[in-house]
Design a protein around this motif. Sequence first.
Motif, short mmCIF file in Angstrom:
data_model
loop_
_atom_site.label_atom_id
_atom_site.label_comp_id
_atom_site.label_asym_id
_atom_site.label_seq_id
_atom_site.Cartn_x
_atom_site.Cartn_y
_atom_site.Cartn_z
N VAL A 30 0.86 -1.18 0.00
CA VAL A 30 0.00 0.00 0.00
C VAL A 30 0.90 1.23 0.00
CG1 VAL A 30 -1.84 1.22 1.21
CG2 VAL A 30 -1.69 -1.28 1.37
N HIS A 31 0.63 2.16 -0.90
CA HIS A 31 1.33 3.44 -0.90
C HIS A 31 0.59 4.36 0.07
CE1 HIS A 31 3.59 2.00 -4.36
NE2 HIS A 31 2.48 1.83 -5.03
N LEU A 32 0.84 4.15 1.36
CA LEU A 32 -0.02 4.72 2.39
C LEU A 32 0.15 6.23 2.51
CD1 LEU A 32 -2.09 3.58 4.47
CD2 LEU A 32 -0.31 3.95 6.18
N PHE A 33 -0.98 6.91 2.63
CA PHE A 33 -1.06 8.36 2.83
C PHE A 33 -0.44 9.14 1.68
CE2 PHE A 33 -0.73 7.28 7.63
CZ PHE A 33 -2.07 6.95 7.67
N GLY A 34 -0.12 8.47 0.57
CA GLY A 34 0.50 9.15 -0.57
C GLY A 34 2.00 8.99 -0.66
N GLN A 35 2.61 8.25 0.29
CA GLN A 35 4.06 7.98 0.27
C GLN A 35 4.32 6.67 -0.46
OE1 GLN A 35 7.23 9.42 1.83
NE2 GLN A 35 7.72 7.96 0.22
N PRO A 36 5.00 6.70 -1.60
CA PRO A 36 5.25 5.44 -2.33
C PRO A 36 6.02 4.43 -1.48
CG PRO A 36 5.70 7.32 -3.74
CD PRO A 36 5.49 7.87 -2.35
N ALA A 37 5.60 3.18 -1.58
CA ALA A 37 6.32 2.09 -0.92
C ALA A 37 7.62 1.82 -1.66
CB ALA A 37 5.44 0.84 -0.91
N ASN A 38 8.46 1.00 -1.04
CA ASN A 38 9.77 0.67 -1.63
C ASN A 38 9.57 -0.38 -2.73
OD1 ASN A 38 12.41 0.07 -2.22
ND2 ASN A 38 13.06 -0.14 -0.09
N ILE A 39 9.06 0.08 -3.85
CA ILE A 39 8.69 -0.82 -4.94
C ILE A 39 9.91 -1.53 -5.52
CG2 ILE A 39 7.86 -0.86 -7.33
CD1 ILE A 39 5.64 -0.92 -5.34
N GLY A 40 11.04 -0.87 -5.55
CA GLY A 40 12.24 -1.50 -6.10
C GLY A 40 12.59 -2.79 -5.37
N ALA A 41 12.62 -2.71 -4.03
CA ALA A 41 12.94 -3.89 -3.23
C ALA A 41 11.85 -4.94 -3.33
CB ALA A 41 13.15 -3.48 -1.77
N LEU A 42 10.60 -4.50 -3.37
CA LEU A 42 9.49 -5.46 -3.46
C LEU A 42 9.47 -6.14 -4.83
CD1 LEU A 42 6.78 -3.27 -1.71
CD2 LEU A 42 7.89 -5.30 -0.76
N GLN A 43 9.78 -5.41 -5.88
CA GLN A 43 9.82 -6.01 -7.21
C GLN A 43 10.94 -7.05 -7.30
OE1 GLN A 43 7.65 -5.20 -10.19
NE2 GLN A 43 8.45 -7.28 -10.24
N GLU A 44 12.06 -6.78 -6.65
CA GLU A 44 13.14 -7.77 -6.62
C GLU A 44 12.68 -9.07 -5.96
OE1 GLU A 44 16.71 -6.33 -4.84
OE2 GLU A 44 16.92 -4.64 -6.22
N LEU A 45 11.92 -8.95 -4.88
CA LEU A 45 11.37 -10.14 -4.22
C LEU A 45 10.45 -10.90 -5.17
CD1 LEU A 45 10.41 -9.03 -0.59
CD2 LEU A 45 12.25 -10.57 -1.28
N CYS A 46 9.60 -10.17 -5.86
CA CYS A 46 8.67 -10.81 -6.79
C CYS A 46 9.41 -11.53 -7.91
CB CYS A 46 7.70 -9.77 -7.36
SG CYS A 46 6.51 -9.15 -6.16
N ASP A 47 10.42 -10.89 -8.44
CA ASP A 47 11.20 -11.50 -9.52
C ASP A 47 11.93 -12.75 -9.03
OD1 ASP A 47 10.36 -9.44 -11.13
OD2 ASP A 47 12.22 -8.29 -10.99
N LYS A 48 12.47 -12.66 -7.82
CA LYS A 48 13.25 -13.78 -7.26
C LYS A 48 12.37 -14.98 -6.97
CE LYS A 48 16.33 -14.95 -3.40
NZ LYS A 48 17.01 -14.42 -2.17
N HIS A 49 11.16 -14.75 -6.49
CA HIS A 49 10.29 -15.84 -6.04
C HIS A 49 9.10 -16.09 -6.98
CE1 HIS A 49 12.33 -16.19 -2.12
NE2 HIS A 49 12.41 -14.88 -2.14
#
Length: 364
Positions: free
Chosen positions: A130-149
């Motif tokens: 969730v990009h809570l309150f308008g602050q973007p989440a750490n998508i770079g790190a999360l995308q790496e997790l998605c790619d890895k798994h």
Amino acid sequence: MIPMVDLKIQYEQIKEEIDNGLLEALGKTQFILGPNVAAFEQEAAAYLGVPHAVGVASGTDALHLALAAAGIGPGDEVITSPFTFIATAEAICYVGAKPVFVDVEPGSFNIDPVLAAKAITPRTKALLPVHLFGQPANIGALQELCDKHNLLLIEDCAQSFGAAIGGKMTGSFGLAGCFSFFPSKNLGGYGDGGLVTTTSDETAERLRMLRNHGSKVRYHHDAIGYNSRLDELQAVILRVKLKRIDTYNRERRRVAHRYSAALASLGITPPVEDGIGNHVYHQYTLLSDRRDAIMAKLGERQIASAIYYPIPLHKQNVFAAACAGLSLPVSEGIAARCLSLPIFPEMTDAQVDEVLAAVRDALA
């Protein structure tokens, strides 16, 4: 009184354009998936930098249909944040999957990628930050997790319309981005509405089918679908506001930065702009051990405030059994200390200073 958001003043500023657009749409009488819905979808897709944007009936439906279109269902797990509105987890439950809550980062209030990595199991099918309150989440790190798994990334952008990371808009990173047009949102309608963005042609086609009773051709149904179409009149309003969204977000940042400059010396923790992306301040949420005193003083002066969110999702009754014994101390600590102050694009510096004066008096 200073409200949390002043929709009336905004409407007065764009009244003529909205009223004329609504009258034109009423005259055409194409109320279901009409020309304004199609035009808004194209304009929103262009603004967000994605090939597809599919209008739906609400932000909750956007999450639900995105998960359904992604093929997530019973037996699957979806990792998400406990510090958000319940719609994020509800949508996971709607498709029969299990929400797996992991704690958030203390600065951004967004899901912690390190903890998300530890929560992945063979049943995990997706990450839903969730990009809570308008602050973007750490998508770079999360995308790496998605790619890895080999996981799907679905973004909850209900509070982040117009926020970007490295010039790329939230909602354009994962398989799908899910937006809400609830009236108080940065881009808000005058009722419920939502949008799903995707870069996948196949996902877009399935979303359009699911939102319309599982039908691609009238009276031919290929799946059990839903009645979840963005309303034509809401699309009129959203088209008018979309042209102004960058201005609205810039003015929200003006208000937020004025707050933060004053609050930093008062022993209060203001929102953190962590540099990952540009914060668009759907809410201005501070942390204070003296939250109740601040709320009381604001109330005395007819200044609104709100607690978003007082109970993390893993502590809600509906998830109590499934999350028994689960401790997420950062989320629990934030929920005990967080307070949101009024913020809207039309808020004047004088109104901001009035809020700040009440906060100072509460802490004196």
